[in-house]
Motif scaffolding. Structure first.
Motif, PDB file in Angstrom:
ATOM      1  N   GLU A 130     -44.842  -1.708  12.274  1.00  0.00           N
ATOM      2  CA  GLU A 130     -43.665  -1.011  12.790  1.00  0.00           C
ATOM      3  C   GLU A 130     -42.370  -1.796  12.599  1.00  0.00           C
ATOM      4  O   GLU A 130     -41.290  -1.230  12.706  1.00  0.00           O
ATOM      5  CB  GLU A 130     -43.847  -0.643  14.270  1.00  0.00           C
ATOM      6  CG  GLU A 130     -43.942  -1.817  15.209  1.00  0.00           C
ATOM      7  CD  GLU A 130     -45.362  -2.335  15.395  1.00  0.00           C
ATOM      8  OE1 GLU A 130     -45.555  -3.136  16.310  1.00  0.00           O
ATOM      9  OE2 GLU A 130     -46.269  -1.968  14.647  1.00  0.00           O
ATOM     10  N   THR A 131     -42.448  -3.105  12.320  1.00  0.00           N
ATOM     11  CA  THR A 131     -41.228  -3.901  12.114  1.00  0.00           C
ATOM     12  C   THR A 131     -41.481  -5.001  11.098  1.00  0.00           C
ATOM     13  O   THR A 131     -42.618  -5.350  10.794  1.00  0.00           O
ATOM     14  CB  THR A 131     -40.762  -4.573  13.427  1.00  0.00           C
ATOM     15  OG1 THR A 131     -41.817  -5.411  13.901  1.00  0.00           O
ATOM     16  CG2 THR A 131     -40.385  -3.558  14.484  1.00  0.00           C
ATOM     17  N   GLY A 132     -40.400  -5.550  10.601  1.00  0.00           N
ATOM     18  CA  GLY A 132     -40.474  -6.712   9.720  1.00  0.00           C
ATOM     19  C   GLY A 132     -41.083  -6.402   8.361  1.00  0.00           C
ATOM     20  O   GLY A 132     -41.194  -5.250   7.955  1.00  0.00           O
ATOM     21  N   PRO A 133     -41.505  -7.474   7.644  1.00  0.00           N
ATOM     22  CA  PRO A 133     -42.059  -7.300   6.296  1.00  0.00           C
ATOM     23  C   PRO A 133     -43.299  -6.404   6.246  1.00  0.00           C
ATOM     24  O   PRO A 133     -43.552  -5.755   5.233  1.00  0.00           O
ATOM     25  CB  PRO A 133     -42.395  -8.724   5.857  1.00  0.00           C
ATOM     26  CG  PRO A 133     -41.582  -9.607   6.727  1.00  0.00           C
ATOM     27  CD  PRO A 133     -41.394  -8.872   8.009  1.00  0.00           C
ATOM     28  N   ALA A 134     -44.069  -6.353   7.325  1.00  0.00           N
ATOM     29  CA  ALA A 134     -45.286  -5.533   7.341  1.00  0.00           C
ATOM     30  C   ALA A 134     -44.971  -4.041   7.381  1.00  0.00           C
ATOM     31  O   ALA A 134     -45.862  -3.214   7.215  1.00  0.00           O
ATOM     32  CB  ALA A 134     -46.151  -5.913   8.538  1.00  0.00           C
TER      33      ALA A 134
END
Length: 181
Positions: free
Chosen positions: A92-96
């Motif tokens: 749901e957030t960041g690089p992932a």
């Protein structure tokens, strides 16, 4: 969860459009871009999840149109078996929350070639399906490449002698040359 993605092509001018929510869809503007037959083109498809929870079971379909022949694919996540890119889960957030697919193809036919990538599967309901597809239009041109050679039939003519020249026109391009004068 919402998914959106840009579809980009190497060598083309870029523009971006912001959609509702946290989505930014970047797309290629194919106007004026010219590719020759047998030239390679690179497409980059980026899928992003704006949350608030992971997106699961994500699959993107990018079937190259007639006139483009698949060369290779590199996925930052998941696997690509033409035409389906099985991503799996996006955080749901960041690089992932982002995955990228790079497709390389060869131009095999002239004319306007439209390549479209579309999210075709996702476990969660996407409240904004309007940004689940992106397209780019390439303008593939026929590529004749004419050469002209002029040679004298005798290497050492005499003064006053009638001379004959051989003029040879050859097409070394990938397309038939028409209207040659």
């Amino acid at each position: 969860d919402e998914l959106g993605f840009p579809l980009m092509s190497q060598g083309l001018p870029w523009s971006s459009t912001t959609y509702s929510g946290n989505w930014v869809l970047v797309h290629a503007n194919g106007g004026g871009a010219r590719l020759d037959l047998l030239e390679s083109v690179t497409f980059t498809v980026t899928v992003s999840n704006s949350g608030p929870s992971p997106a699961t079971g994500v699959v993107v379909t990018d079937a190259l149109p007639a006139g483009l022949t698949f060369e290779s694919a590199t996925a930052s996540q998941g696997t690509y078996v033409a035409p389906a890119w099985t991503i799996g889960t996006l955080g749901e957030t960041g690089p992932a929350a982002t995955a990228t697919l790079t497709l390389v193809a060869t131009v095999t036919a002239p004319g306007a070639l439209v390549n479209t990538a579309t999210i075709t599967q996702q476990t969660e309901v996407d409240p904004n399906a309007a940004n689940d597809s992106a397209s780019v239009t390439l303008n593939a041109a026929e590529s004749a490449n004419l050469t002209v050679t002029k040679a004298l039939t005798r290497s050492a003519p005499h003064v006053g002698e009638l001379l004959t020249f051989n003029v040879i026109v050859a097409n070394q391009g990938q397309s038939t040359a028409t209207g040659v004068q």
